[in-house]
Enzyme design. Structure first.
Site, PDB file in Angstrom:
ATOM      1  N   HIS A  30       0.884  -1.187   0.022  1.00 34.11           N
ATOM      2  CA  HIS A  30       0.047   0.050  -0.036  1.00 34.11           C
ATOM      3  C   HIS A  30       0.921   1.346   0.200  1.00 34.11           C
ATOM      4  O   HIS A  30       0.327   2.274  -0.087  1.00 34.11           O
ATOM      5  CB  HIS A  30      -0.926   0.022   1.168  1.00 34.11           C
ATOM      6  CG  HIS A  30      -2.140  -0.826   1.111  1.00 34.11           C
ATOM      7  ND1 HIS A  30      -2.260  -1.797   2.130  1.00 34.11           N
ATOM      8  CD2 HIS A  30      -3.079  -1.070   0.025  1.00 34.11           C
ATOM      9  CE1 HIS A  30      -3.473  -2.640   1.760  1.00 34.11           C
ATOM     10  NE2 HIS A  30      -3.861  -2.181   0.531  1.00 34.11           N
ATOM     11  N   ARG A  56      -6.549   6.330   1.139  1.00 33.13           N
ATOM     12  CA  ARG A  56      -6.114   5.324   2.413  1.00 33.13           C
ATOM     13  C   ARG A  56      -4.766   5.896   2.938  1.00 33.13           C
ATOM     14  O   ARG A  56      -4.660   5.881   4.105  1.00 33.13           O
ATOM     15  CB  ARG A  56      -6.226   3.675   1.734  1.00 33.13           C
ATOM     16  CG  ARG A  56      -7.521   3.384   1.605  1.00 33.13           C
ATOM     17  CD  ARG A  56      -7.475   1.940   1.552  1.00 33.13           C
ATOM     18  NE  ARG A  56      -6.970   1.184   0.210  1.00 33.13           N
ATOM     19  CZ  ARG A  56      -6.966   0.116  -0.054  1.00 33.13           C
ATOM     20  NH1 ARG A  56      -7.782  -0.810   0.790  1.00 33.13           N
ATOM     21  NH2 ARG A  56      -6.399  -0.426  -1.038  1.00 33.13           N
ATOM     22  N   ASP A 223     -14.147  -6.652  -3.277  1.00 33.92           N
ATOM     23  CA  ASP A 223     -13.283  -6.559  -1.994  1.00 33.92           C
ATOM     24  C   ASP A 223     -13.658  -5.442  -1.340  1.00 33.92           C
ATOM     25  O   ASP A 223     -13.657  -4.075  -1.719  1.00 33.92           O
ATOM     26  CB  ASP A 223     -11.971  -6.581  -2.502  1.00 33.92           C
ATOM     27  CG  ASP A 223     -10.909  -6.502  -1.151  1.00 33.92           C
ATOM     28  OD1 ASP A 223     -11.292  -5.832  -0.253  1.00 33.92           O
ATOM     29  OD2 ASP A 223      -9.739  -7.331  -1.363  1.00 33.92           O
ATOM     30  N   GLU A 249     -16.097 -10.071  -0.559  1.00 33.43           N
ATOM     31  CA  GLU A 249     -14.969 -10.197   0.451  1.00 33.43           C
ATOM     32  C   GLU A 249     -14.820  -9.054   1.546  1.00 33.43           C
ATOM     33  O   GLU A 249     -14.884  -7.941   1.272  1.00 33.43           O
ATOM     34  CB  GLU A 249     -13.809 -10.289  -0.600  1.00 33.43           C
ATOM     35  CG  GLU A 249     -12.462 -10.019   0.333  1.00 33.43           C
ATOM     36  CD  GLU A 249     -11.309 -10.415  -0.565  1.00 33.43           C
ATOM     37  OE1 GLU A 249     -11.283 -11.288  -1.717  1.00 33.43           O
ATOM     38  OE2 GLU A 249     -10.167  -9.973  -0.325  1.00 33.43           O
ATOM     39  N   GLU A 277      -7.753 -11.721   5.559  1.00 35.35           N
ATOM     40  CA  GLU A 277      -6.272 -11.369   5.308  1.00 35.35           C
ATOM     41  C   GLU A 277      -6.016 -10.587   6.722  1.00 35.35           C
ATOM     42  O   GLU A 277      -4.924 -10.474   7.111  1.00 35.35           O
ATOM     43  CB  GLU A 277      -6.387 -10.446   4.024  1.00 35.35           C
ATOM     44  CG  GLU A 277      -7.150  -9.128   4.319  1.00 35.35           C
ATOM     45  CD  GLU A 277      -7.217  -8.405   2.822  1.00 35.35           C
ATOM     46  OE1 GLU A 277      -8.062  -9.133   1.890  1.00 35.35           O
ATOM     47  OE2 GLU A 277      -6.963  -7.124   2.818  1.00 35.35           O
ATOM     48  N   ASP A 299      -3.328 -14.096   5.123  1.00 33.32           N
ATOM     49  CA  ASP A 299      -2.190 -13.598   4.476  1.00 33.32           C
ATOM     50  C   ASP A 299      -0.802 -14.121   5.063  1.00 33.32           C
ATOM     51  O   ASP A 299      -0.754 -14.262   6.231  1.00 33.32           O
ATOM     52  CB  ASP A 299      -2.256 -12.133   4.442  1.00 33.32           C
ATOM     53  CG  ASP A 299      -0.920 -11.432   3.850  1.00 33.32           C
ATOM     54  OD1 ASP A 299      -1.235 -10.460   3.108  1.00 33.32           O
ATOM     55  OD2 ASP A 299       0.165 -11.858   4.011  1.00 33.32           O
ATOM     56  N   HIS A 326      -4.748 -14.354   0.943  1.00 32.08           N
ATOM     57  CA  HIS A 326      -4.510 -13.096   0.357  1.00 32.08           C
ATOM     58  C   HIS A 326      -3.203 -12.959  -0.314  1.00 32.08           C
ATOM     59  O   HIS A 326      -2.281 -13.491  -0.148  1.00 32.08           O
ATOM     60  CB  HIS A 326      -4.267 -12.121   1.495  1.00 32.08           C
ATOM     61  CG  HIS A 326      -4.301 -10.693   1.186  1.00 32.08           C
ATOM     62  ND1 HIS A 326      -3.268  -9.977   1.818  1.00 32.08           N
ATOM     63  CD2 HIS A 326      -5.010  -9.938   0.455  1.00 32.08           C
ATOM     64  CE1 HIS A 326      -3.328  -8.783   1.186  1.00 32.08           C
ATOM     65  NE2 HIS A 326      -4.273  -8.543   0.425  1.00 32.08           N
ATOM     66  N   GLU A 346      -4.533 -15.602  -5.525  1.00 30.02           N
ATOM     67  CA  GLU A 346      -4.666 -14.106  -5.869  1.00 30.02           C
ATOM     68  C   GLU A 346      -3.252 -13.535  -6.454  1.00 30.02           C
ATOM     69  O   GLU A 346      -2.128 -13.785  -6.071  1.00 30.02           O
ATOM     70  CB  GLU A 346      -5.188 -13.422  -4.713  1.00 30.02           C
ATOM     71  CG  GLU A 346      -5.020 -11.691  -5.132  1.00 30.02           C
ATOM     72  CD  GLU A 346      -5.636 -10.963  -3.692  1.00 30.02           C
ATOM     73  OE1 GLU A 346      -5.450 -11.582  -2.643  1.00 30.02           O
ATOM     74  OE2 GLU A 346      -5.880  -9.882  -3.850  1.00 30.02           O
TER      75      GLU A 346
HETATM   76  C1  LIG Z   1      -7.938  -3.765  -3.028  1.00 30.70           C
HETATM   77  C2  LIG Z   1      -8.126  -4.011  -1.728  1.00 30.70           C
HETATM   78  O1  LIG Z   1      -8.458  -2.880  -0.918  1.00 30.70           O
HETATM   79  C3  LIG Z   1      -6.529  -4.217  -0.955  1.00 30.70           C
HETATM   80  O2  LIG Z   1      -5.777  -3.050  -0.970  1.00 30.70           O
HETATM   81  C4  LIG Z   1      -6.087  -5.572  -1.343  1.00 30.70           C
HETATM   82  C5  LIG Z   1      -6.854  -6.699  -0.766  1.00 30.70           C
HETATM   83  O3  LIG Z   1      -7.527  -6.549   0.267  1.00 30.70           O
HETATM   84  C6  LIG Z   1      -6.810  -7.811  -1.431  1.00 30.70           C
HETATM   85  O4  LIG Z   1      -6.048  -8.187  -2.352  1.00 30.70           O
HETATM   86  O5  LIG Z   1      -7.791  -8.684  -1.299  1.00 30.70           O
HETATM   87 MG   LIG Z   2      -8.954  -8.358   0.173  1.00 33.16          MG
END
Ligand SMILES: C[C@H](O)[C@H](O)CC(=O)C(=O)O
Ligand SMILES: [Mg+2]
Length: 402
Positions: A30, A56, A223, A249, A277, A299, A326, A346
């Site tokens: 991020h 964010r 998401d 999600e 995650e 994750d 994740h 992913e």
């Molecule tokens: C895109 C989502 O807000 C975050 O940055 C990543 C995520 O939650 C995901 O890959 O799952």
């Molecule tokens: Mg996510």
């Protein structure tokens, strides 16, 4: 073969609030520069405050930065890993966890893991930055063990159960992800309960538009990054079901297990519920599994490392649930290729416009594999350890020593 011992552990960071170099990506994905899709009006639990709605980074999503843990064995072999914990992680590794690592044999991974978890209960709260740090050490230890044995981590875990990993892509452009060979696209929601029904309508417009672009069969997912309440999430799932929404999600913050169970009860048939995650320990995943959600998404860099991920995958398997971590690049790949309950994985798009494939943790890893035609083959993962090296051209800081 007599195994070497661990001589040194060292912790470095880049990015985050106190770093000299910021906004480059790395383990804290991020922590990107301006104009990136990942920081463009994504719905969060902070979106209800107007001043934190657009970005964010404005509320501090990138304050932690990248932690790099390096472990050196008595025969000179080194292993390393990265996660999201930055300077705080360096403090924890050098001043606390090092005592459980140095002097142990390179295969003492479970013992070190247990000692790290149990010695930090009093300040970890069972997750958060402490668990990110423990995960990073665990991954570095698996990398070292693999490099000492000359074997990829997936072989140490019992071997691959498939010849390739198929990926969906997370980003703002599922239409482009389809052209790149991915099996699906997951978009961030941009609106939330504070936007009311207008928020739902805007998301419906977005999925409708994307469905027209990608055709009927390409997977589309939302998401929601902990931004919703049950009423909003249920309404959104029903409104998007006609556009073949595959899953919804992380609608809620991690501890809201009752809400996940309720959402699962109320989603339309065919729409799956996923999260995980931000769940930071094994017991959390047991409780999560009991809610009956369809996909658990730990994750590996935040849940306790490969050592905990294996246990989470077993919990999921016992209930017939999927475990689809994740996106964590090589740290996920070596685990999921050994899991029978991870039929796809992913890939997180870190190129600013999600229009090209950039390695997820760029620029910190050398040799980080990326999907080709939406796939990574087993042959790509055969180098020792996690098969990547630390990019030593990146300026890293070591704020503490022991
Ligand atoms: C895109 C989502 O807000 C975050 O940055 C990543 C995520 O939650 C995901 O890959 O799952
Ligand atoms: Mg996510």
């Amino acid at each position: 073969m007599s195994l070497p011992t661990i001589k040194h552990v060292r912790a470095f960071f880049m990015g985050g609030a106190t770093a000299k170099n910021k906004g480059q990506g790395g383990g804290d994905y991020h922590d990107q520069g301006g104009g990136h899709w990942i920081d463009d009006h994504i719905a969060t639990p902070m979106s209800k405050y107007k001043e934190y709605e657009q970005s964010r980074q404005s509320f501090g999503i990138n304050v932690l930065g990248t932690l790099v843990v390096e472990v050196e064995a008595s025969d000179g072999t080194t292993g390393f890993a990265i996660s999201t914990a930055g300077e705080i992680g360096c403090f924890i590794v050098e001043n606390h966890l090092s005592r459980f690592i140095e002097g142990k044999r390179v295969d003492d991974i479970k013992l070190i893991h247990d000692q790290m978890i149990n010695s930090t209960h009093y300040y970890s709260g069972g997750g958060g930055v402490v668990m990110n740090t423990i995960s990073c050490v665990d991954l570095a230890l698996w990398d070292l063990f693999g490099k000492v044995l000359g074997q990829p981590v997936y072989s140490l875990l019992g071997g691959a159960v498939r010849d390739e990993i198929k990926f969906y892509a997370t980003g703002s452009r599922p239409d482009l992800a389809k052209e790149m060979g991915f099996i699906g696209g997951k978009m961030p929601t941009q609106w939330g309960p504070h936007d009311g029904d207008a928020g739902i309508r805007r998301e419906v417009e977005r999925i409708k538009d994307m469905r027209e672009k990608v055709g009927p069969d390409f997977w589309l997912m939302w998401d929601c990054w902990m931004s919703q309440d049950v009423n909003y999430a249920v309404k959104l799932a029903h409104a998007c079901a006609p556009y073949n929404l595959k899953w919804i999600e992380e609608s809620f913050p991690a501890a809201q297990y009752d809400n996940y169970a309720e959402l699962k009860r109320q989603v339309p048939a065919g729409v799956m519920v996923s999260t995980g995650e931000h769940h930071g320990n094994l017991a959390a995943f047991r409780t999560l599994s009991e809610t009956g959600i369809d996909i658990m998404q730990p994750d590996v860099g935040w849940c306790g490392g490969i050592t905990t991920l294996l246990e989470i995958a077993a919990i999921a398997k016992s209930r017939g649930q999927l475990v689809v971590p994740h996106g964590s690049s090589v740290y996920s790949h070596h685990a999921v290729i050994t899991f029978t309950n991870t039929p796809f994985s992913e890939f997180l798009m870190t190129s600013p416009k999600a229009d090209t494939i950039r390695p997820q943790f760029d620029p910190i890893l050398l040799g980080e594999p990326v999907p080709e035609n939406g796939r990574i083959s087993k042959e790509t993962l055969t180098k020792p350890g996690f098969g990547v090296e630390l990019n030593r051209d990146i300026a890293l800081e070591r704020p503490y020593t022991h």
